[in-house]
Each structure stands twice: as C-alpha cells, then as structure tokens.
Design a protein around this motif. Structure first.
Motif, short mmCIF file in Angstrom:
data_model
loop_
_atom_site.label_atom_id
_atom_site.label_comp_id
_atom_site.label_asym_id
_atom_site.label_seq_id
_atom_site.Cartn_x
_atom_site.Cartn_y
_atom_site.Cartn_z
N PRO A 191 0.79 -1.23 0.04
CA PRO A 191 0.06 -0.03 0.02
C PRO A 191 0.94 1.36 -0.02
O PRO A 191 2.01 1.30 0.73
N CYS A 192 0.54 2.27 -0.89
CA CYS A 192 1.44 3.39 -1.06
C CYS A 192 1.86 3.96 0.21
O CYS A 192 3.32 3.95 0.01
N TRP A 193 1.31 4.42 1.01
CA TRP A 193 1.82 4.95 2.27
C TRP A 193 2.52 4.38 3.25
O TRP A 193 3.56 4.68 4.05
N LEU A 194 2.37 2.94 3.24
CA LEU A 194 3.03 1.93 3.77
C LEU A 194 4.60 1.94 3.19
O LEU A 194 5.48 1.61 3.84
N TYR A 195 4.45 1.90 2.05
CA TYR A 195 5.81 2.13 1.12
C TYR A 195 6.43 3.17 1.36
O TYR A 195 7.81 2.97 1.56
N LEU A 196 5.97 4.13 1.40
CA LEU A 196 6.67 5.56 1.50
C LEU A 196 7.07 5.87 2.80
O LEU A 196 8.12 6.76 3.22
N GLY A 197 6.63 5.29 3.85
CA GLY A 197 6.89 5.43 5.34
C GLY A 197 6.70 7.05 5.51
O GLY A 197 5.61 7.79 5.21
N ASP A 198 7.91 7.74 6.12
CA ASP A 198 7.81 9.11 6.22
C ASP A 198 8.27 10.16 5.22
O ASP A 198 8.67 11.38 5.22
N ALA A 199 8.42 9.22 4.00
CA ALA A 199 9.01 10.30 2.96
C ALA A 199 7.68 11.28 2.37
O ALA A 199 6.57 10.93 2.46
N ARG A 200 8.30 12.23 2.07
CA ARG A 200 7.29 13.64 1.85
C ARG A 200 7.29 13.76 0.35
O ARG A 200 7.73 14.49 -0.27
N LEU A 201 6.70 12.63 -0.06
CA LEU A 201 6.09 12.72 -1.71
C LEU A 201 4.62 12.42 -1.74
O LEU A 201 3.91 11.58 -0.95
N TRP A 202 4.09 13.61 -2.59
CA TRP A 202 2.64 13.34 -3.01
C TRP A 202 2.31 13.19 -4.47
O TRP A 202 1.68 14.51 -4.84
N PRO A 203 2.53 12.27 -5.18
CA PRO A 203 2.30 12.05 -6.56
C PRO A 203 0.85 12.32 -6.73
O PRO A 203 0.07 11.89 -5.79
N SER A 204 0.30 13.16 -7.48
CA SER A 204 -1.13 13.24 -7.88
C SER A 204 -1.76 11.64 -8.15
O SER A 204 -3.04 11.70 -7.97
N ARG A 205 -0.98 11.01 -8.60
CA ARG A 205 -1.70 9.36 -9.08
C ARG A 205 -1.79 8.39 -7.47
O ARG A 205 -2.64 7.93 -7.73
N MET A 206 -1.46 9.10 -6.58
CA MET A 206 -1.68 8.38 -5.25
C MET A 206 -2.82 8.78 -4.45
O MET A 206 -2.76 9.58 -3.87
N ARG A 207 -3.94 7.83 -4.97
CA ARG A 207 -5.34 8.22 -4.51
C ARG A 207 -6.26 6.97 -4.76
O ARG A 207 -5.97 6.29 -5.47
N PRO A 208 -6.81 6.90 -3.72
CA PRO A 208 -7.90 5.52 -3.75
C PRO A 208 -8.85 5.80 -4.80
O PRO A 208 -9.24 6.84 -5.14
N GLU A 209 -9.49 4.78 -5.13
CA GLU A 209 -10.58 4.87 -6.07
C GLU A 209 -11.93 4.22 -5.78
O GLU A 209 -12.00 3.24 -4.82
N MET A 210 -12.92 4.61 -6.40
CA MET A 210 -14.19 4.10 -6.30
C MET A 210 -14.79 3.84 -7.48
O MET A 210 -15.11 5.06 -8.34
#
Length: 380
Positions: A191-210
């Motif tokens: 999962p994206c934020w488990l992968y990134l940890g405390d890294a301060r990266l916020w690519p616009s593609r990193m979003r959940p979907e419905m």
C-alpha cells in the motif's frame, strides 16, 4: 445527525415513537455495527483501508493489550487507549472511529501474558482524494503511474471485489473500492503510504478509487431488520439537511430513495440530479437534501430508515407574509388556506407515521414467530 434541526413532536407521535423504540430496544439489543478486519492467529497482515470510515481490527483475546506505531513517529502502548477515536472492545478487538490518514501504521495485539496474537499493518488512505468513476458514463479509472525515486516503481490501483447490488427486483448500482499500491520490480506490492513511510512525496496519482456500475438482481427472502424513523427540516441558512443511514458504510451497498425514486451515483456524477448530494467520503451513508420529500435508505437491500419532512411554521409564515405583500387583497384568504393546508399536512404525516409504525411492528413480531421455527437471531 449533523445539520438536521429537530423540533418537538406532537404528543401522539411522541407516544407512538417512544413505544416503538422501547420495543426495538428489546428486539435488537446489539448496539452499532462495524466492518471487521481479520488476520489469522499469530500472523502479520497488510491492509489498505479508507480514512473517515469506522473499522474494527479483530483480536480474539480477553484482556488484550495493543501497541501501535504510527507513521508520524508516534509510538504508543495503550490498555485501554487514551486516543479519542480508538477503543478496545470487551473481546479484545480494536475499534477505530473515523480513522485519520495520519493513523497509518502498525497495530500489534498481545494477550494478557504479552504474547503476540496478531499484527496489522494498516494504510488509511485519504478519503478526500477519492477518485470516483461510473462505467455507465464512460468514465475511466486512473492509469498506472511511476514514482520518481530513481527506480522503476509502479503506482497502480488494487481493486477489491464488487459489492452486492444495492437494489433488488429493480435496476440498481454496485460499487467496488480500489486502493493505491506501489510495486518494485520482482518485489511484492505494498500500500502506497506503507511503502513511502515518512517520505514527503505526494504524486497526484496516489489516490484511492471507487468505481460504480449498473446492476439488476433478483430479490432473496429476508427476515427484515429494525427500521429507524425520523423527521427533518431544511436549515434556513443553507436550505438543506443532512440525513444519515443507520448501519451504512462505504464498505457496504447503500441506496437512498426520494419519494420512491432512487438516488443514484450516475445521476450525481452526470450532473442531472441536483436535488440531493451523496457524500463520497462514506460511500453515500450520508445524504444532503434540498427539497422536502420522504427519504428512505437501504443497506444490503434492507430498509434501514425513513425520514419524513417536518413542516416549518416559520417558513410558512414567511411565505404567507410575502404573498400578502404581493397581493394585499388576497392576504387573509391565503392565510386561511395555508392554515388549512398545514393542518392537512400534519394529519397526513400523523397517518403516515402510524401506518409506518404498524408496518414495523408487524416486521418485528412476524419474524419472531419465524425465528422460533428457524432458530435464527435477528440483529439490528
């Protein structure tokens, strides 16, 4: 219920509702409903979930002790926890109400002897960034992306199975949830934020979907459930009211009806329906309404609640005054008609409430007889 103004009930309606709730308190003593996440005993499990939606982390151990490490650097050991939205249940499970994205981290459950029972690595993905699409409108999910960390990391959506159709016997809709994942070549995706940890990266593609699509299924026999009745008024300031469907969740199929007409995601996403707004942050559990109507909500095709419009004397007085100013000669006649209409509306609401309560009582007592035969337990 946020945004809904409630006034005093007439004595007759108050008495009937009080009797109904007393009966429901005996027939359905279970308080609340929470979606549960489970992991095999002694194992570690990773899950992506959505923020702002209650979740129960299962741990079958009386006297459980929870130790959790959050990605903001917080290291906590709580028994019971002191965080306002976290509670240890009697059987040992951990209830997190309206979790925050900042509560992404590791949740470790140990028994009273300090032995680990289960461990969860949870990514609470930000519901405010939810990307919603409808197949019937030709809308497409997000495409795969890349993460600029010097490697070849791929950002993609991991889709969960489709939920059940939210309606039966008639055209309805069903939805599925997708979570942001990152995968390195030859490695297991995370999962994206488990992968990134405390890294301060916020690519616009990193979003959940419905994603939503139309569906049509046959009805199945049901034992019924307890139904909530309530009245609402439109706020004078906003001209709207928020209605909340009991037991609803983004993880369960929900549908609203306004005067027996379904409120759909397709109508909202296409811009055709402007009289209501389904709240995306909880999958439509909450509905914002702008017009008086009889609203009903269904969860997993079961009727859960009915909301009747309450006539506002203040608003009627304003309308009477404006009409009288525009047509002074007809002012007195309009007042008489409005009073007559108000009385008629009150009688209609009283009659409708009585019939609805009668239907609920039948639903309550008839399944009780069936329950004795089938030895089944009804839970609200």
């Amino acid at each position: 219920m946020s945004g809904v103004m409630l006034g005093p009930l007439p004595q007759s309606q108050f008495t009937m509702l009080a009797t109904l709730w007393l009966l429901l308190s005996f027939a359905a003593p279970v308080l609340g409903f929470y979606v549960s996440v489970r992991c095999p005993h002694g194992k570690q499990c990773q899950r992506a979930l959505l923020s702002n939606n209650d979740i129960l982390l299962h741990c079958n151990s009386s006297g459980a002790q929870w130790h959790y490490f959050l990605q903001d650097g917080t290291n906590r050991y709580r028994h019971p926890p002191s965080v306002s939205n976290i509670e240890i249940m009697p059987e040992g499970s951990l209830l997190i109400k309206s979790p925050l994205p900042s509560q992404t981290g590791i949740y470790n459950c140990r028994d009273k002897n300090g032995i680990q029972v289960v461990q969860y690595e949870i990514d609470f993905q930000d519901i405010s960034t939810l990307h919603i699409t409808h197949r019937g409108l030709g809308q497409k999910p997000l495409q795969n992306g890349t993460l600029n960390l010097g490697g070849k990391e791929i950002i993609f959506t991991s889709w969960k199975p489709w939920q059940d159709c939210n309606r039966c016997g008639k055209p309805g809709e069903r939805k599925r949830l997708g979570y942001c994942y990152i995968q390195e070549p030859l490695k297991k995706p995370l999962p994206c934020w488990l992968y990134l940890g405390d890294a301060r990266l916020w690519p616009s593609r990193m979003r959940p979907e419905m994603q939503v699509e139309a569906c049509n299924v046959q009805c199945k026999t049901s034992n019924g459930a307890g139904i909530t009745f309530d009245n609402f008024e439109l706020s004078e300031e906003s001209g709207s009211a928020w209605l909340t469907c009991p037991l609803g969740s983004i993880y369960r199929p929900i549908i609203w009806e306004a005067n027996n007409t379904p409120v759909t995601w397709q109508g909202q996403l296409s811009g055709q329906d402007v009289s209501t707004i389904l709240d995306p942050s909880n999958g439509g559990k909450r509905l914002q309404v702008f017009q008086p109507a009889i609203y009903r909500c269904f969860v997993q095709q079961e009727l859960m609640a009915r909301f009747n419009p309450r006539p506002s004397p203040d608003m009627l007085e304003v309308l009477q005054r404006e009409e009288a100013e525009q047509q002074p000669e007809a002012g007195q006649a309009w007042k008489g008609k409005a009073n007559t209409g108000l009385k008629g509306l009150q009688l209609m609401l009283l009659a409708g409430t009585f019939l609805s309560l009668l239907a609920v009582l039948l639903n309550l007592f008839c399944p009780l007889q069936s329950k004795r035969r089938n030895q089944m337990l009804l839970v609200k």
